[in-house]
Design a protein around this motif. Structure first.
Motif, short mmCIF file in Angstrom:
data_model
loop_
_atom_site.label_atom_id
_atom_site.label_comp_id
_atom_site.label_asym_id
_atom_site.label_seq_id
_atom_site.Cartn_x
_atom_site.Cartn_y
_atom_site.Cartn_z
N HIS A 1 50.71 21.36 17.79
CA HIS A 1 50.66 22.12 16.44
C HIS A 1 49.65 23.11 16.73
O HIS A 1 49.95 23.81 16.01
CB HIS A 1 51.87 21.36 15.06
CG HIS A 1 50.16 20.65 15.16
ND1 HIS A 1 49.80 19.42 15.64
CD2 HIS A 1 48.82 21.06 13.87
CE1 HIS A 1 48.58 18.65 14.80
NE2 HIS A 1 48.31 20.03 13.68
N TYR A 2 48.73 23.19 17.48
CA TYR A 2 47.62 24.40 17.25
C TYR A 2 47.24 24.41 18.70
O TYR A 2 47.60 23.32 19.56
CB TYR A 2 46.88 24.28 16.56
CG TYR A 2 45.68 22.71 16.25
CD1 TYR A 2 44.51 23.31 16.98
CD2 TYR A 2 46.59 21.23 16.20
CE1 TYR A 2 43.45 21.59 17.16
CE2 TYR A 2 46.23 20.37 16.02
CZ TYR A 2 44.19 20.65 16.89
OH TYR A 2 43.74 19.83 17.05
N GLY B 1 54.28 25.43 15.71
CA GLY B 1 53.79 24.90 15.68
C GLY B 1 53.35 25.47 17.98
O GLY B 1 53.58 26.93 18.00
N ASN B 2 53.70 25.00 19.03
CA ASN B 2 52.45 25.19 19.82
C ASN B 2 54.39 25.52 20.94
O ASN B 2 54.25 25.94 21.51
CB ASN B 2 51.90 24.17 21.32
CG ASN B 2 50.23 24.79 21.17
OD1 ASN B 2 50.25 25.14 19.49
ND2 ASN B 2 49.62 23.28 21.53
N THR C 1 48.26 29.06 15.03
CA THR C 1 49.04 28.04 15.10
C THR C 1 50.07 29.06 14.29
O THR C 1 49.97 30.43 14.04
CB THR C 1 48.41 27.12 13.99
OG1 THR C 1 49.89 26.63 13.97
CG2 THR C 1 48.27 28.16 12.59
N GLN D 1 42.12 25.62 5.45
CA GLN D 1 43.08 24.79 7.28
C GLN D 1 42.59 23.09 7.26
O GLN D 1 43.62 22.70 7.95
CB GLN D 1 41.63 24.93 7.43
CG GLN D 1 41.34 26.72 8.16
CD GLN D 1 40.62 27.04 8.91
OE1 GLN D 1 40.90 26.04 10.25
NE2 GLN D 1 40.22 27.92 9.42
N GLU E 1 42.08 28.00 14.64
CA GLU E 1 42.86 28.13 15.54
C GLU E 1 44.27 28.48 15.29
O GLU E 1 44.42 29.52 14.17
CB GLU E 1 43.52 26.30 15.31
CG GLU E 1 42.66 25.47 15.46
CD GLU E 1 41.87 24.51 14.13
OE1 GLU E 1 41.13 24.38 14.60
OE2 GLU E 1 41.82 25.34 13.38
N CYS F 1 45.02 30.65 12.08
CA CYS F 1 45.65 29.77 11.35
C CYS F 1 44.11 30.22 9.20
O CYS F 1 43.09 30.35 9.34
CB CYS F 1 44.61 28.34 10.85
SG CYS F 1 45.34 26.90 9.50
#
Length: 535
Positions: free
Chosen positions: A116-117, A291-292, A287, A158, A285, A154
Motif C-alpha cells: 500500500h505504499y 496503494g501500489n 501512497t 501518518q 511515503e 502521505c
C-alpha cells in the motif's frame, strides 16, 4: 503481552489445533456483514503444481518472453519499452497483473489488496527515480535533489498507535513507559542511526535500497548468521516496548517473527531508508487509495499491447541457443508453445524451479502467508487521543492494524471509508498457516476482523457495511538467517534470466523493480540492443 495479543484473535498454538476459538468469538454475535472471499488463484496455482497440461496445439515466436506479471515482470517490460525494445511478450497466470501490489475498488473507494505504499527513493535507486519522473511523481530537481509532487505523498497524520487506552502519534509509545524502556529505545535508535550513516570499506552504504548496493564488509554480512531476536539479546535490549515495536516491524515488512528474521534484514528495515528528496519529504511515503495498485496500473500502461493474461507458464526449456516456453491459455483451453531468443522468469523462485530444470535452490526459500481484509465503514473511526491517521496500529492486537484508503485526495472528505486491515500468520509455520488460511471459513475470518476493529473502535458497532477478504498463501519471501545474496548464486546462464523480489529475500517494490530492470538490461545486452544502463 505477546500471548495476550494472540488470544485476542484466537491465533495461538492451542487455537490452531482446535480450529479456532479464543476471545475473538466472544465480543459479539451480531449478524456478520456481507463480503467476498478472494485471493491469488489457487486453482491455477495448484494446476501448475500438479501439471498434466495438454500438448502444445499452436506456436508463437517472439524475441523475449517475460513469465510473470508482478512488479518485477512489469518493471522488465517497462525498461524494455523505455529503451525502445518492443519484441517481447509478458505472460501472466492471473487474469490481472500486479502480484501482491494489486488493488480493488467498490462504490466507496479504491483500496489495496496487498502493498500500500512506496517510500521516497534512496539516492542509489536511480532506475526507480527514472520511473517516478516519467510518472510525474518526481516533478523537478532542486540543486540536483528530486522534488516530489506533494499530492502523491502521505498526508498528515501518518501514523498512530493505540496505547494504554489512547491513540498516540507515531508507532512507538512515548508515555507510560519505564526508565529501562527509554534507555533501550534510545540505545537501539542510536545504533540504527549509526548503521544508516555508515559507509563500508568498499565505499557503499552499509544498508542500501535496493540491497544490491549494500556494503559487503565482513562484520556486516556476518549479521546474516543469526536472528534479529538473538542480535537484540546480544545487545542486552529486553524492553518489552522495544521488542513489541521490533516485532511489529518484522511482521509488517517480512511477515515473520523477529526470532526467524536474519539480523541483517532486521537492521536493514531500520537503517536502509535515506529518502533523497528536497525539503522535508525524505522520510515520507508515496501512497494512494489503491496503494501500489496505482504504480502497477501506470507501469502496465506503458505496454498494454505486450501483456497476455490468463496464461499459465508451465514449462521453460532450452533448445540449442533458444528457449521454449509452454503456457496454458485458460480462455482457449489450450497450450501455446512460444519460441524465443531469451526468457525472463519473473516469478517466485519456487515456481521458477518447478517450470524450469535450469533453476535450482527452491528449498532455500520460504514464504509468509497473509490475510488482508478491506472493511467498508459508514463512518470514520475516532478514539481518544490524536485524530485518525493513515496507518493505525493497536498495541493490544495481533493484527497490524489498518490503513485508511480515503486518507488523502478528494475522497478524504467522505464520512465513510475503506479500512485495509492486515494480518500476517507468523505465529506458526508457513505450511500450517497456509492450511489455516484455507480451512478456516470466511465467516470466521470476518468475525475475527470485525471483533479486532471493534476492540479498537467500539464506536464502529453497526457501521461496518462489508468485509472483503483476500488470502495470500505465498505473499512474500521470508528473510531467514542465511538469506543474504542467496539469489545471486541461483542465476542460470543466458538466455535465461531470473527476476523477482525473492532473489533479494526482501519483498519490497524497490527490490522487484531492480531485478526486473536488471534482467531486462541483461537481455538487451545479449541481443546487442543499444541502451544506457539505469543501474
Amino acid at each position: 503481552m505477546k500471548a495476550d495479543r494472540r488470544a485476542v484473535l484466537g491465533l495461538g498454538a492451542a487455537a490452531v489445533a482446535a480450529g479456532g476459538g479464543g476471545l475473538a468469538y466472544a465480543l459479539g454475535h451480531a449478524p456478520l456483514p456481507a463480503g467476498t472471499l478472494g485471493g491469488a488463484d489457487m486453482a491455477r496455482g495448484h494446476r501448475l503444481r500438479d501439471g498434466n497440461f495438454p500438448a502444445p496445439s499452436r506456436e508463437e515466436q517472439v524475441d523475449l518472453v517475460i513469465a510473470g506479471g508482478g512488479v518485477a515482470g512489469l518493471s522488465a517490460g517497462w525498461r524494455l519499452r523505455d529503451a525502445g525494445y518492443d519484441q517481447f511478450q509478458l505472460l501472466e497466470l492471473e487474469d490481472h497483473v500486479g502480484g501482491n501490489a494489486r488493488s480493488g475498488r467498490n462504490a466507496v473507494s479504491a483500496y489495496p489488496l496487498g502493498a500500500h505504499y512506496l517510500p521516497v527513493a534512496n539516492r542509489e535507486a536511480k532506475a526507480l527515480q527514472h520511473l517516478l519522473r516519467q510518472l510525474g511523481m518526481i516533478t523537478s530537481d532542486t540543486d540536483g535533489v528530486p522534488v516530489y509532487d506533494p499530492e502523491q505523498l502521505c498526508a498528515d497524520l501518518q501514523e498512530r498507535i493505540f496505547w494504554q487506552g489512547r491513540w498516540q502519534e507515531g508507532l512507538i509509545p512515548r508515555t507510560g513507559i519505564t526508565t529501562q524502556d527509554r534507555a533501550d529505545l534510545t540505545a537501539f535508535e542510536t545504533t540504527m542511526a549509526g548503521y544508516s550513516k555508515r559507509v563500508g570499506s568498499d565505499g557503499k552504504p552499509a544498508f542500501a535500497v535496493p540491497m544490491a548496493y549494500s556494503s559487503r564488509d565482513a562484520d556486516l554480512t556476518a549479521l546474516d548468521t543469526l536472528s534479529f531476536a538473538a542480535w537484540l539479546d546480544q545487545n542486552g535490549w529486553r524492553s518489552p516496548v522495544l521488542r513489541a515495536h521490533v516485532r511489529y516491524a518484522m511482521r509488517d515488512d517480512y511477515g515473520t517473527e523477529p526470532g526467524e528474521v536474519s539480523a541483517w534484514a532486521g537492521i536493514h528495515y531500520f537503517a536502509s531508508r535515506r529518502g533523497w528528496a528536497a525539503g522535508n519529504s525524505g522520510d515520507n511515503e508515496l501512497t494512494w487509495p489503491e496503494g501500489n495498485g496505482r504504480l502497477i496500473t501506470c507501469i502496465a500502461g506503458f505496454f498494454p499491447d505486450r501483456i497476455a493474461a490468463g496464461r499459465i507458464v508451465h514449462r521453460v526449456a532450452r533448445e540449442g541457443d533458444r528457449v521454449l516456453v509452454d503456457s496454458f491459455d485458460t480462455a482457449a483451453n489450450a497450450t501455446v508453445r512460444t519460441r524465443a531468443r531469451a526468457a525472463i522468469l519473473a516469478m517466485p523462485h519456487f515456481v521458477a524451479a518447478r517450470v524450469c530444470d535450469d533453476v535450482g535452490g527452491a528449498k532455500d526459500f520460504s514464504y509468509a502467508p497473509w490475510l488482508v481484509a478491506n472493511v467498508t465503514v459508514d463512518r470514520l473511526p475516532r478514539g481518544r487521543g490524536v485524530p485518525l491517521a493513515w496507518d493505525n496500529v493497536s498495541s493490544t492486537s495481533e493484527s497490524l492494524g489498518y490503513v485508511v484508503a480515503t486518507h488523502q485526495g478528494p475522497d478524504a472528505i467522505r464520512t465513510g471509508s475503506v479500512l485495509t486491515w492486515y494480518l500476517p500468520l507468523s505465529t506458526m509455520t508457513p505450511a500450517a498457516a497456509r492450511r489455516l488460511l484455507v480451512a478456516r471459513p470466511a465467516d470466521e475470518w470476518k468475525r475475527i476482523v470485525r471483533d479486532d476493529l471493534l476492540a479498537m473502535h467500539p464506536e464502529l458497532d453497526g457501521a461496518i457495511a462489508r468485509i472483503d477478504l483476500w488470502r495470500w498463501g505465498h505473499a512474500m519471501a521470508r528473510p531467514t538467517p542465511g538469506f543474504l545474496w542467496r539469489g545471486e548464486a541461483l542465476q542460470p546462464e543466458p538466455p535465461l534470466f531470473l527476476a523477482h523480489s525473492d532473489l533479494s529475500g526482501l519483498s519490497l517494490f524497490e527490490e522487484a523493480h531492480y531485478h526486473g530492470v536488471r534482467a531486462a538490461e541483461a537481455a538487451m545486452t545479449l541481443f546487442g540492443h543499444d541502451h544506457e544502463s539505469l543501474l
